[in-house]
Every structure is written in C-alpha cells, then in structure tokens.
Design a protein around this motif. Structure first.
Motif, PDB file in Angstrom:
ATOM      1  N   HIS A 147      -1.746   3.148  -5.808  1.00 29.38           N
ATOM      2  CA  HIS A 147      -2.784   2.140  -5.552  1.00 29.38           C
ATOM      3  C   HIS A 147      -3.544   1.790  -6.835  1.00 29.38           C
ATOM      4  O   HIS A 147      -4.001   0.661  -6.999  1.00 29.38           O
ATOM      5  CB  HIS A 147      -3.732   2.554  -4.422  1.00 29.38           C
ATOM      6  CG  HIS A 147      -4.558   3.753  -4.678  1.00 29.38           C
ATOM      7  ND1 HIS A 147      -5.740   3.719  -5.349  1.00 29.38           N
ATOM      8  CD2 HIS A 147      -4.368   5.048  -4.335  1.00 29.38           C
ATOM      9  CE1 HIS A 147      -6.256   4.941  -5.420  1.00 29.38           C
ATOM     10  NE2 HIS A 147      -5.420   5.767  -4.802  1.00 29.38           N
ATOM     11  N   ASP A 148      -3.647   2.723  -7.783  1.00 29.00           N
ATOM     12  CA  ASP A 148      -4.278   2.433  -9.071  1.00 29.00           C
ATOM     13  C   ASP A 148      -3.380   1.540  -9.931  1.00 29.00           C
ATOM     14  O   ASP A 148      -3.874   0.673 -10.658  1.00 29.00           O
ATOM     15  CB  ASP A 148      -4.612   3.720  -9.824  1.00 29.00           C
ATOM     16  CG  ASP A 148      -5.712   4.524  -9.143  1.00 29.00           C
ATOM     17  OD1 ASP A 148      -6.606   3.902  -8.527  1.00 29.00           O
ATOM     18  OD2 ASP A 148      -5.668   5.761  -9.209  1.00 29.00           O
ATOM     19  N   TYR A 184      -1.287  -0.757  -8.823  1.00 32.06           N
ATOM     20  CA  TYR A 184      -1.454  -2.121  -8.309  1.00 32.06           C
ATOM     21  C   TYR A 184      -2.664  -2.780  -8.968  1.00 32.06           C
ATOM     22  O   TYR A 184      -2.601  -3.928  -9.388  1.00 32.06           O
ATOM     23  CB  TYR A 184      -1.669  -2.109  -6.789  1.00 32.06           C
ATOM     24  CG  TYR A 184      -0.419  -2.052  -5.953  1.00 32.06           C
ATOM     25  CD1 TYR A 184       0.397  -3.160  -5.805  1.00 32.06           C
ATOM     26  CD2 TYR A 184      -0.077  -0.888  -5.266  1.00 32.06           C
ATOM     27  CE1 TYR A 184       1.529  -3.120  -4.996  1.00 32.06           C
ATOM     28  CE2 TYR A 184       1.058  -0.836  -4.462  1.00 32.06           C
ATOM     29  CZ  TYR A 184       1.844  -1.956  -4.333  1.00 32.06           C
ATOM     30  OH  TYR A 184       2.972  -1.922  -3.544  1.00 32.06           O
ATOM     31  N   ARG A 185      -3.758  -2.045  -9.060  1.00 28.60           N
ATOM     32  CA  ARG A 185      -4.990  -2.580  -9.650  1.00 28.60           C
ATOM     33  C   ARG A 185      -4.825  -2.814 -11.151  1.00 28.60           C
ATOM     34  O   ARG A 185      -5.214  -3.857 -11.676  1.00 28.60           O
ATOM     35  CB  ARG A 185      -6.149  -1.622  -9.381  1.00 28.60           C
ATOM     36  CG  ARG A 185      -7.493  -2.103  -9.865  1.00 28.60           C
ATOM     37  CD  ARG A 185      -8.601  -1.082  -9.618  1.00 28.60           C
ATOM     38  NE  ARG A 185      -8.262   0.281  -9.998  1.00 28.60           N
ATOM     39  CZ  ARG A 185      -8.266   0.757 -11.256  1.00 28.60           C
ATOM     40  NH1 ARG A 185      -8.574  -0.040 -12.253  1.00 28.60           N
ATOM     41  NH2 ARG A 185      -7.970   2.018 -11.500  1.00 28.60           N
ATOM     42  N   ASN A 236      -2.654  -5.718 -11.786  1.00 30.25           N
ATOM     43  CA  ASN A 236      -3.232  -6.884 -11.133  1.00 30.25           C
ATOM     44  C   ASN A 236      -2.240  -7.619 -10.224  1.00 30.25           C
ATOM     45  O   ASN A 236      -2.022  -8.820 -10.371  1.00 30.25           O
ATOM     46  CB  ASN A 236      -3.830  -7.839 -12.174  1.00 30.25           C
ATOM     47  CG  ASN A 236      -4.769  -8.836 -11.550  1.00 30.25           C
ATOM     48  OD1 ASN A 236      -5.403  -8.548 -10.535  1.00 30.25           O
ATOM     49  ND2 ASN A 236      -4.855 -10.008 -12.130  1.00 30.25           N
TER      50      ASN A 236
END
Length: 64
Positions: free
Chosen positions: A21-22, A24-25, A28
C-alpha cells in the motif's frame, strides 16, 4: 523490480522493503485501478515487498 503494465509502461527499482500500500502511494497510482502480482501471485495491500522481489502492476481495463 517493479513493473507497471497498462496505458503507460514503467520499470522502477525498489531501494528498501516496503508494504504494497505504501508503494501505490510512492509511485502515485490508484490501488483500485491495478492488480498487484508479487512473485507470480496476486498480492494484497498489506504484503511486504523486498528489493529482490518481482512486482507487476496490471492496469484494470473495462469496456463494452
């Protein structure tokens, strides 16, 4: 190696272990618009990705 396959193709090298999930961030991209395949197996957002792992993001397309 992280590879993004979809409308745009990218390859990114991972420097350290990160939760999916990190990632993905960091890169972007929308988590709901891609399927993550980690070392050949679908992965959930809480999976840990290590620098030597193979991670592929496949963009989800729809049409009719």
């Amino acid at each position: 190696m992280i590879e993004i396959i979809g409308r745009e193709k990218q390859k990114i090298q991972l420097e350290k272990s990160e939760k999916l999930h990190d990632i993905y961030r960091i890169i972007n991209i929308n988590e709901e618009g891609f399927v993550a395949i980690l070392n050949g197996t679908p992965a959930t957002s809480d999976a840990v990705v290590n620098p030597g792992d193979n991670l592929v993001f496949l963009e989800i397309f729809s049409g009719g």
